[in-house]
Scaffold this active site. Structure first.
Site, PDB file in Angstrom:
ATOM      1  CE  LYS A  98      86.513 -71.465 -26.492  1.00 44.27           C
ATOM      2  NZ  LYS A  98      87.917 -71.567 -26.058  1.00 44.27           N
ATOM      3  NE  ARG A 153      44.039 -85.525 -50.883  1.00 46.85           N
ATOM      4  CZ  ARG A 153      44.845 -86.506 -51.256  1.00 46.85           C
ATOM      5  NH1 ARG A 153      44.596 -87.184 -52.356  1.00 46.85           N
ATOM      6  NH2 ARG A 153      45.905 -86.812 -50.538  1.00 46.85           N
ATOM      7  CG  HIS A 208      51.214 -74.583 -55.393  1.00 42.96           C
ATOM      8  ND1 HIS A 208      51.125 -74.109 -54.108  1.00 42.96           N
ATOM      9  CD2 HIS A 208      50.304 -75.576 -55.492  1.00 42.96           C
ATOM     10  CE1 HIS A 208      50.206 -74.789 -53.454  1.00 42.96           C
ATOM     11  NE2 HIS A 208      49.687 -75.691 -54.270  1.00 42.96           N
ATOM     12  CB  ILE A 267      71.744 -71.627 -48.459  1.00 45.83           C
ATOM     13  CG1 ILE A 267      70.285 -71.504 -48.021  1.00 45.83           C
ATOM     14  CG2 ILE A 267      72.255 -70.319 -49.048  1.00 45.83           C
ATOM     15  CD1 ILE A 267      69.351 -71.010 -49.098  1.00 45.83           C
ATOM     16  CD  GLU A 288      71.353 -80.254 -48.592  1.00 43.30           C
ATOM     17  OE1 GLU A 288      70.882 -79.757 -49.637  1.00 43.30           O
ATOM     18  OE2 GLU A 288      70.981 -79.907 -47.455  1.00 43.30           O
ATOM     19  CB  CYS A 297      46.589 -73.793 -53.985  1.00 42.31           C
ATOM     20  SG  CYS A 297      46.131 -75.503 -54.335  1.00 42.31           S
ATOM     21  CD  GLU A 328      53.569 -71.350 -54.389  1.00 43.21           C
ATOM     22  OE1 GLU A 328      52.904 -70.820 -55.291  1.00 43.21           O
ATOM     23  OE2 GLU A 328      53.106 -72.231 -53.625  1.00 43.21           O
TER      24      GLU A 328
END
Ligand code: GLN
Length: 545
Positions: free
Chosen positions: A189, A463, A508, A20, A142, A382, A510
């Site tokens: 700390k 598949r 998908h 992030i 990263e 899916c 999303e």
């Protein structure tokens, strides 16, 4: 201008949200007119996460080019709104695989093949390939894992060499660390940070900038202490406090001056940041006008990371409707047809998630049936779409015991079946139907209404497919095939006409929902769920159709 490389490492503990932070910095640099990409180096031996269980690794994020990658790439795309590819995710497994293949081809000319230089060279070549493409001003790298891990060492060494080779003025080392609060002492700390910076510095990659994760704000005294003991300037100590939403992080990091420092240190030609749209999006999330309950039915729901992109896409779709989406996580093996009303009676929309294997499959059929019979907006993704087809075949089309051959190879009606090209495949890694494929949309459909387009493309990972030999039986009884792959006539979207919003997609969606472009199917799913919950549709939602 030569490409600049920003190496981001993490210290003290995992799960600090390095992905992030990288995505947020990337967004801030893009807002300043720079061309940015992010690469994730993962120190595990799997060639890619595609063969890993969602409990191990969370969601597998699929790119346009069909790479199965780390879920952080999802954050990169959602924040940066740039496409990533196989090149953006490199694992130790892939590095060794490529080096060993070169060795077998005799490319090392009789030399002994070693971690240094061969593995580190291979790592550098992957980073430089992105940098040398000419497409980016800045490559953020990263480094997965935590500084001090044995498996991260070749990456740290490769990045040390990279700094040396491309020049210090072209690179920056950012270290993300934790400043914990000890309630017994009543203090924040700094010692863990000091240790992790020390370890990193011993490897020759001293940080230029620190991002300190903390639950409490860091005052000047503590910042001075960190600066002094970690050998950085005071203004190079930035704080990253816990945020309510990940989408606030770029704005918080901007307040901390992270992008300012990066630009100054790298001498980047940057304009003032334009974050107007981003800020508007965050406002929509922070101050919603409505709430809606959505059931997310899946088999890994105790592990929310397994559905990362779906959760984010629901947030995006919610934001478009000025709506907070409350996800009700439903373990599919807890559901059966008789208890559906008790368990999901309070939701206004039902999403049946992707997945593999038959555990909890009957619960998914029950959720589909409940949505179909009660006019509850339904979104099947899916495996969720395949469940909708099977449920329809059994309970509407009268195809008794219809099933997917994934769950019952002997079913008399294999309405979902293995794709022909999959039949002889035995290897598991990277062998599914993966990546971007076209889909043409039927004009008079919910899908068309959402996309406002005749032809779209979406990403796949499966598949099995709807069996075209049984398509007629399903169509005759009212199941609409509203999205088809033009080359192969594969059914990619199904709908039920006589229902407020019942859409199943083989792909998908999303994976392509970003802050700049929330996915239209998620936006419309939320919009219709709001309608179901008797909430007057907000104006913004009306405008999206
Ligand atoms: N198991 C199903 C298939 O392989 C669905 C996969 C998925 O949901 N990603 O086709």
């Amino acid at each position: 201008m030569s490409t600049k490389y920003i190496v981001v490492t993490g210290g003290v503990t995992s799960s600090l949200g390095k992905g992030i932070i990288c995505a947020s910095l990337g967004r801030l640099l893009i807002a300043r007119g720079l061309r940015v990409t992010i690469q994730k180096l993962d120190p595990y031996i799997n060639v890619d996460p595609g063969t890993m269980n969602p409990y191990e690794h969370g969601e597998v994020y699929v790119t346009d080019d069909g790479a199965e990658t780390d879920l952080d790439l999802g954050h990169y795309e959602r924040f940066l709104d740039v496409n990533t590819s196989q090149e953006n995710n490199v694992t130790t497994g892939r590095i060794y695989y490529d080096v060993i293949m070169k060795e077998r081809r005799g490319e090392f000319l009789g030399k002994t093949v070693q971690v240094i230089p061969h593995i580190t060279d291979e790592i550098k070549s992957h980073v430089l390939r992105l940098g040398n493409s000419g497409d980016y001003d800045v490559v953020l790298v990263e480094v997965g894992g935590t500084v001090g891990d044995i498996e991260s060492l070749p990456y740290i060494e490769a990045m040390r060499q990279l700094r040396y080779e491309v020049g210090r003025k072209n690179t920056l080392s950012i270290h993300l660390t934790l400043v914990p609060y000890l309630s017994a002492a009543g203090e924040l700390k700094t010692k863990p940070t000091q240790h992790s910076v020390k370890t990193l510095s011993e490897s020759g990659l001293s940080p230029d900038l620190l991002v300190c994760r903390s639950e409490y704000s860091l005052d000047q005294t503590i910042r001075k202490k960190i600066a002094q003991f970690c050998n950085v300037d005071l203004e190079d100590v930035t704080a990253s406090l816990d945020a309510d939403s990940i989408y606030e992080v770029p704005l918080l990091m901007q307040k901390e001056g992270l992008d300012e420092r990066v630009i100054e240190k790298l001498g980047l030609p940057a304009k003032n940041a334009d974050l107007k749209r981003w800020t508007e999006f965050v406002e929509r999330i922070k101050y919603p006008q409505h709430e809606v309950n959505i059931a997310l039915v899946g088999k890994y729901v105790e592990h929310h990371d397994a559905y990362k992109s779906i959760v984010e896409a629901l947030i995006h779709g919610g934001a478009m409707n000025h709506t907070k989406v409350n996800i009700k996580w439903i373990q599919s093996d807890h559901l059966d047809y008789n208890n559906t009303a008790d368990i999901i009676g309070d939701v206004s929309g039902i999403l049946v998630a992707p997945g593999f294997g038959d555990r909890g499959i009957d619960g998914k059929f029950a959720a589909v049936r409940y949505a179909r019979e009660n006019d509850i907006p339904f979104f099947g993704i899916c495996l969720g779409m395949q469940c909708a087809v099977i449920e329809y075949a059994r309970n509407v089309a009268g195809l008794e015991d219809a099933n997917s051959t994934e769950f019952d190879p002997e079913t008399p009606y294999p309405v979902i079946d293995l794709m022909p090209e999959q039949v002889n495949i035995v290897e598991k890694g990277g062998t599914m139907r993966l990546g971007k494929y076209d889909c043409s949309l039927l004009e008079d459909s919910k899908a068309h209404e959402a996309y406002q387009s005749d032809l779209i493309d979406e990403r796949h990972r499966h598949r099995y497919e709807l069996n075209n030999e049984l398509r007629d039986n399903l169509e005759k009884s009212g199941l609409k095939m509203t999205g088809l792959n033009p080359e192969r006539d594969l059914v990619e979207i199904i709908e039920i006409e006589d229902h407020p919003w019942f859409v199943g997609v083989q792909f998908h969606p999303e994976l392509k929902s970003t802050v700049s472009k929330p996915h239209p199917l998620f936006t419309n799913f939320i919009k219709h769920s709001l309608l179901k919950s008797d909430i007057e549709i907000p104006k913004a939602a009306k405008e999206t159709t």
